[in-house]
Write a protein that holds these residues in place. Structure first.
Motif, PDB file in Angstrom:
ATOM      1  N   CYS A  18      10.413   1.649  13.916  1.00  0.00           N
ATOM      2  CA  CYS A  18       9.670   0.718  13.079  1.00  0.00           C
ATOM      3  C   CYS A  18       8.184   0.849  13.390  1.00  0.00           C
ATOM      4  O   CYS A  18       7.815   0.985  14.560  1.00  0.00           O
ATOM      5  N   THR A  19       7.357   0.781  12.366  1.00  0.00           N
ATOM      6  CA  THR A  19       5.912   0.843  12.540  1.00  0.00           C
ATOM      7  C   THR A  19       5.266  -0.287  11.750  1.00  0.00           C
ATOM      8  O   THR A  19       5.716  -0.638  10.655  1.00  0.00           O
ATOM      9  N   ALA A  20       4.219  -0.842  12.321  1.00  0.00           N
ATOM     10  CA  ALA A  20       3.489  -1.920  11.662  1.00  0.00           C
ATOM     11  C   ALA A  20       2.593  -1.321  10.590  1.00  0.00           C
ATOM     12  O   ALA A  20       2.043  -0.236  10.746  1.00  0.00           O
ATOM     13  N   SER A  21       2.451  -2.051   9.487  1.00  0.00           N
ATOM     14  CA  SER A  21       1.593  -1.553   8.406  1.00  0.00           C
ATOM     15  C   SER A  21       0.461  -2.518   8.115  1.00  0.00           C
ATOM     16  O   SER A  21      -0.144  -2.461   7.060  1.00  0.00           O
ATOM     17  N   GLY A  22       0.164  -3.427   9.031  1.00  0.00           N
ATOM     18  CA  GLY A  22      -0.942  -4.364   8.840  1.00  0.00           C
ATOM     19  C   GLY A  22      -0.434  -5.754   8.544  1.00  0.00           C
ATOM     20  O   GLY A  22       0.752  -5.986   8.351  1.00  0.00           O
ATOM     21  N   ASN A  23      -1.362  -6.683   8.493  1.00  0.00           N
ATOM     22  CA  ASN A  23      -1.011  -8.073   8.199  1.00  0.00           C
ATOM     23  C   ASN A  23      -1.170  -8.353   6.723  1.00  0.00           C
ATOM     24  O   ASN A  23      -1.929  -7.703   6.021  1.00  0.00           O
ATOM     25  N   ARG A  24      -0.474  -9.352   6.262  1.00  0.00           N
ATOM     26  CA  ARG A  24      -0.538  -9.744   4.851  1.00  0.00           C
ATOM     27  C   ARG A  24      -1.821 -10.399   4.534  1.00  0.00           C
ATOM     28  O   ARG A  24      -2.489 -10.998   5.275  1.00  0.00           O
ATOM     29  N   ASP A  31       3.332 -13.151  10.384  1.00  0.00           N
ATOM     30  CA  ASP A  31       2.695 -12.612   9.183  1.00  0.00           C
ATOM     31  C   ASP A  31       2.661 -11.085   9.150  1.00  0.00           C
ATOM     32  O   ASP A  31       2.067 -10.505   8.241  1.00  0.00           O
ATOM     33  N   ASP A  32       3.252 -10.421  10.128  1.00  0.00           N
ATOM     34  CA  ASP A  32       3.209  -8.959  10.182  1.00  0.00           C
ATOM     35  C   ASP A  32       4.129  -8.333   9.151  1.00  0.00           C
ATOM     36  O   ASP A  32       5.152  -8.901   8.770  1.00  0.00           O
ATOM     37  N   THR A  33       3.743  -7.172   8.682  1.00  0.00           N
ATOM     38  CA  THR A  33       4.588  -6.371   7.796  1.00  0.00           C
ATOM     39  C   THR A  33       4.748  -4.999   8.416  1.00  0.00           C
ATOM     40  O   THR A  33       3.967  -4.591   9.276  1.00  0.00           O
ATOM     41  N   GLY A  34       5.760  -4.287   7.978  1.00  0.00           N
ATOM     42  CA  GLY A  34       5.986  -2.958   8.527  1.00  0.00           C
ATOM     43  C   GLY A  34       7.069  -2.220   7.784  1.00  0.00           C
ATOM     44  O   GLY A  34       7.622  -2.703   6.794  1.00  0.00           O
ATOM     45  N   VAL A  35       7.365  -1.037   8.300  1.00  0.00           N
ATOM     46  CA  VAL A  35       8.373  -0.174   7.704  1.00  0.00           C
ATOM     47  C   VAL A  35       9.303   0.306   8.810  1.00  0.00           C
ATOM     48  O   VAL A  35       8.850   0.773   9.852  1.00  0.00           O
ATOM     49  N   CYS A  36      10.599   0.186   8.567  1.00  0.00           N
ATOM     50  CA  CYS A  36      11.609   0.694   9.488  1.00  0.00           C
ATOM     51  C   CYS A  36      12.351   1.839   8.802  1.00  0.00           C
ATOM     52  O   CYS A  36      12.682   1.750   7.617  1.00  0.00           O
ATOM     53  N   THR A  37      12.608   2.887   9.539  1.00  0.00           N
ATOM     54  CA  THR A  37      13.295   4.056   9.001  1.00  0.00           C
ATOM     55  C   THR A  37      14.716   4.112   9.547  1.00  0.00           C
ATOM     56  O   THR A  37      14.922   4.076  10.761  1.00  0.00           O
TER      57      THR A  37
END
Length: 136
Positions: free
Chosen positions: A130-136, A79-85
């Motif tokens: 990549c960094t996590a941005s919290g759970n959905r 269920d994790d979300t995140g952003v990869c650059t």
């Protein structure tokens, strides 16, 4: 002629003050060494456990002078979300493209293809992180 002694006979009256101080220093040094190893171990485990998302570039292809197509694989919690650059560089090493990719699909492993726009022909595509941005 009288003989003059400079010290006590060895081993007759117990340990000297220097020997007691040396033993205390060894004990203190050992305790501090074990504590330092514990802190290093704790820091390493917390660093590894704190990485919620990890990714890698599987393949990339410069499809034109102004775009590069990147196949990105991200491993994460279900269920994790995140952003990869992602970033691209030209032959002279200058950055010609950069893109932040939001990873919000459910699943432990996400494979995605992303097109990064570039200002001139790219010679590589690199995952910056990549960094996590919290759970959905």
């Amino acid at each position: 002629m009288t003989a003059v002694r400079e010290g006590l006979p060895d081993g007759r009256y117990g340990r000297s003050a220097d020997q007691r101080a040396d033993r205390k220093l060894k004990i203190v040094g050992s305790v501090l060494g074990v504590a330092l190893l514990g802190v290093i171990g704790w820091a390493g485990v917390s660093y590894i456990a704190g990485q919620d998302l990890s990714g890698r570039v599987i393949a990339w292809d410069a499809v034109s002078d102004h775009a590069v197509k990147v196949h990105l694989e991200v491993v994460k919690g279900t269920d994790d979300t995140g952003v990869c650059t992602l970033r691209s560089q030209s032959a002279d090493g200058s950055e010609v493209g950069r893109k932040d990719v939001t990873i919000d699909r459910r699943g432990d492993q996400v494979d995605t293809e992303v097109t990064v726009r570039t200002t001139k022909r790219a010679t590589n595509a690199v995952l910056v992180g990549c960094t996590a941005s919290g759970n959905r």
